[in-house]
Motif scaffolding. Structure first.
Motif, PDB file in Angstrom:
ATOM      1  N   ASP A  59      35.139  31.786  36.473  1.00 21.91           N
ATOM      2  CA  ASP A  59      35.984  31.546  38.205  1.00 21.91           C
ATOM      3  C   ASP A  59      37.139  32.528  37.780  1.00 21.91           C
ATOM      4  O   ASP A  59      37.772  32.861  39.262  1.00 21.91           O
ATOM      5  N   ALA A  60      37.864  33.246  37.246  1.00 22.42           N
ATOM      6  CA  ALA A  60      38.391  33.863  36.727  1.00 22.42           C
ATOM      7  C   ALA A  60      37.979  35.241  35.950  1.00 22.42           C
ATOM      8  O   ALA A  60      37.596  35.069  35.010  1.00 22.42           O
ATOM      9  N   LEU A  61      38.991  35.925  35.903  1.00 22.51           N
ATOM     10  CA  LEU A  61      39.144  37.187  34.967  1.00 22.51           C
ATOM     11  C   LEU A  61      40.233  36.995  33.967  1.00 22.51           C
ATOM     12  O   LEU A  61      41.514  36.742  34.670  1.00 22.51           O
ATOM     13  N   LEU A  62      40.400  37.333  32.655  1.00 26.32           N
ATOM     14  CA  LEU A  62      42.091  38.306  31.777  1.00 26.32           C
ATOM     15  C   LEU A  62      41.242  38.919  30.432  1.00 26.32           C
ATOM     16  O   LEU A  62      40.484  38.955  30.733  1.00 26.32           O
ATOM     17  N   THR A  63      42.423  39.961  30.820  1.00 25.29           N
ATOM     18  CA  THR A  63      42.453  41.137  30.247  1.00 25.29           C
ATOM     19  C   THR A  63      43.500  41.926  29.977  1.00 25.29           C
ATOM     20  O   THR A  63      45.076  41.260  30.427  1.00 25.29           O
ATOM     21  N   PHE A  64      43.986  42.285  28.535  1.00 25.76           N
ATOM     22  CA  PHE A  64      44.934  43.603  28.401  1.00 25.76           C
ATOM     23  C   PHE A  64      45.386  44.310  28.891  1.00 25.76           C
ATOM     24  O   PHE A  64      44.928  45.269  29.558  1.00 25.76           O
ATOM     25  N   GLY A  65      46.166  44.587  29.282  1.00 31.66           N
ATOM     26  CA  GLY A  65      46.560  46.092  29.356  1.00 31.66           C
ATOM     27  C   GLY A  65      48.611  46.625  29.493  1.00 31.66           C
ATOM     28  O   GLY A  65      49.012  45.854  28.701  1.00 31.66           O
ATOM     29  N   GLY A  66      49.002  48.198  28.892  1.00 35.54           N
ATOM     30  CA  GLY A  66      49.861  48.800  28.671  1.00 35.54           C
ATOM     31  C   GLY A  66      50.638  48.921  29.886  1.00 35.54           C
ATOM     32  O   GLY A  66      49.881  48.741  31.061  1.00 35.54           O
ATOM     33  N   PRO A  67      51.548  48.620  30.393  1.00 37.81           N
ATOM     34  CA  PRO A  67      52.108  48.731  31.952  1.00 37.81           C
ATOM     35  C   PRO A  67      51.839  49.989  32.256  1.00 37.81           C
ATOM     36  O   PRO A  67      51.195  50.037  34.093  1.00 37.81           O
ATOM     37  N   PHE A  68      51.522  51.347  32.093  1.00 37.98           N
ATOM     38  CA  PHE A  68      50.561  52.216  32.961  1.00 37.98           C
ATOM     39  C   PHE A  68      48.956  52.441  32.633  1.00 37.98           C
ATOM     40  O   PHE A  68      48.538  53.929  32.759  1.00 37.98           O
ATOM     41  N   SER A  69      48.235  51.485  32.185  1.00 35.66           N
ATOM     42  CA  SER A  69      47.310  51.514  31.662  1.00 35.66           C
ATOM     43  C   SER A  69      46.150  51.823  32.975  1.00 35.66           C
ATOM     44  O   SER A  69      46.064  51.058  33.990  1.00 35.66           O
ATOM     45  N   ASN A  70      45.220  52.349  32.615  1.00 35.21           N
ATOM     46  CA  ASN A  70      44.065  52.995  33.116  1.00 35.21           C
ATOM     47  C   ASN A  70      43.216  51.445  33.689  1.00 35.21           C
ATOM     48  O   ASN A  70      42.474  51.229  34.539  1.00 35.21           O
ATOM     49  N   HIS A  71      42.928  50.418  32.844  1.00 33.58           N
ATOM     50  CA  HIS A  71      42.218  49.687  32.697  1.00 33.58           C
ATOM     51  C   HIS A  71      43.113  48.850  33.667  1.00 33.58           C
ATOM     52  O   HIS A  71      42.390  48.046  34.075  1.00 33.58           O
ATOM     53  N   VAL A  72      44.776  48.787  33.512  1.00 34.17           N
ATOM     54  CA  VAL A  72      45.247  47.280  34.693  1.00 34.17           C
ATOM     55  C   VAL A  72      45.079  47.872  35.996  1.00 34.17           C
ATOM     56  O   VAL A  72      44.807  46.922  36.938  1.00 34.17           O
ATOM     57  N   TYR A  73      44.698  49.241  36.671  1.00 27.27           N
ATOM     58  CA  TYR A  73      44.561  49.716  37.189  1.00 27.27           C
ATOM     59  C   TYR A  73      42.678  49.057  37.820  1.00 27.27           C
ATOM     60  O   TYR A  73      43.046  48.645  38.899  1.00 27.27           O
ATOM     61  N   ALA A  74      42.397  49.682  37.438  1.00 25.06           N
ATOM     62  CA  ALA A  74      41.201  49.999  37.612  1.00 25.06           C
ATOM     63  C   ALA A  74      40.761  48.105  37.936  1.00 25.06           C
ATOM     64  O   ALA A  74      40.105  47.734  38.736  1.00 25.06           O
ATOM     65  N   THR A  75      41.320  46.698  36.952  1.00 22.99           N
ATOM     66  CA  THR A  75      41.052  45.822  37.630  1.00 22.99           C
ATOM     67  C   THR A  75      41.915  45.166  37.990  1.00 22.99           C
ATOM     68  O   THR A  75      40.604  43.863  38.616  1.00 22.99           O
TER      69      THR A  75
END
Length: 300
Positions: A59-75
């Motif tokens: 139903d959902a996605l969970l992930t991790f990242g730093g506050p300026f992370s490209n991965h956070v942005y893309a997710t």
């Protein structure tokens, strides 16, 4: 509905007197132009993870990242685009919602959970991941940076889209992009990974863990001399180089990932590292949103 189809990203040829003098050909795979909102290797890494989420009927996605992370942005962009609820554990302890990356994530409707640095260090711990799975049932968990077996499939597709060359170069953060590229390039092509972290010798083991076949391949290496002081750090010469590439070649770079790789590659070319008539493909893995974070922190 999630649709993974997209056009392939373009190739840009760089023309410069240095390249002519050294008799080398330099092409840039513009994966920063791969997807309109989810740039570069983050789209490559997320693509098959999103397909797996769909296959498992999560139903959902969970992930991790730093506050300026490209991965956070893309997710966050993927969550909004494909209507997938997302939870992101952010290295805290507090959320600065003026930070452009987190502001974007919030605007995309992502649930941001700030944790202490101590808790954040547990992000690979099996017991911690088990607790999160219980806390967020039927949620698909993606590791920090998106690097796992499904990410490797996307990076292998990237390798298979490249023109024939003697060398392929990429920036290395977690090792996932390089591990996946290794599955898709010919054995006759040398793969050079430019580490963006200082003291990142552990990445050799990370690549082998992600891709055990790397142990039997002798056509790849990690280069540790081009981190420019460590992750997120950079000096004036590197930033000047990034600006020169934008001005002279219309090639936008950030000094955290692709900028470090390109600057390192340029220095190797100057030193005559590559034999005459070598054909080099450098991969632009995106991450240009990081420039907003650098401006916000008044670093550029």
């Amino acid at each position: 509905m999630f649709n993974s189809n997209h056009l392939e990203s373009p190739i840009q040829r760089i023309c410069h007197p240095l390249l002519s003098a050294k008799k080398v050909e330099l092409l840039v795979k513009r994966d920063d132009l791969l997807h309109p909102t989810i740039q570069g290797n983050k789209w490559r890494k997320l693509k098959h993870n999103l397909l797996e989420l769909k296959r498992r009927k999560n139903d959902a996605l969970l992930t991790f990242g730093g506050p300026f992370s490209n991965h956070v942005y893309a997710t966050a962009m993927a969550s909004k685009l494909f209507n997938i609820p997302a939870h992101i554990i952010v290295r805290g302890p507090q959320l600065d919602l003026q930070n452009p990356t987190l502001r974007l994530a919030k605007a995309c409707g992502v649930h941001l959970h700030a944790v202490t640095r101590l808790e954040y260090r547990q992000r690979y711990d099996n017991k911690y991941l088990e607790d999160l799975a219980n806390q967020y049932p039927n949620t698909y968990i993606v590791p920090e940076g998106g690097s796992n077996q499904f990410a490797l499939q996307g990076c292998q597709e990237l390798a298979q889209s490249l023109p024939e060359s003697d060398y392929v170069c990429c920036a290395v953060g977690s090792g996932g992009t390089l591990a996946g590229l290794l599955n898709g390039i010919p054995k006759s092509t040398q793969l050079l990974g430019f580490c963006v972290l200082k003291g990142a010798e552990y990445l050799q083991a990370e690549v082998l863990k992600l891709n055990p076949t790397a142990a039997t391949c002798n056509n790849w290496q990690l280069l540790h001399d081009f981190h420019d002081g460590g992750y997120g750090k950079f000096g004036a010469p590197l930033w000047d180089f990034c600006q020169m590439m934008k001005r002279t070649h219309n090639l936008p770079l950030e000094p955290i990932y692709t900028g470090k790789m390109m600057f390192g590659l340029w220095q190797l070319i100057e030193k005559g590292y590559f034999p005459a008539n070598s054909k080099i493909v450098a991969i632009h893995t995106g991450g240009l949103q990081g420039l907003d974070g650098l401006r916000y922190r008044k670093l550029i």
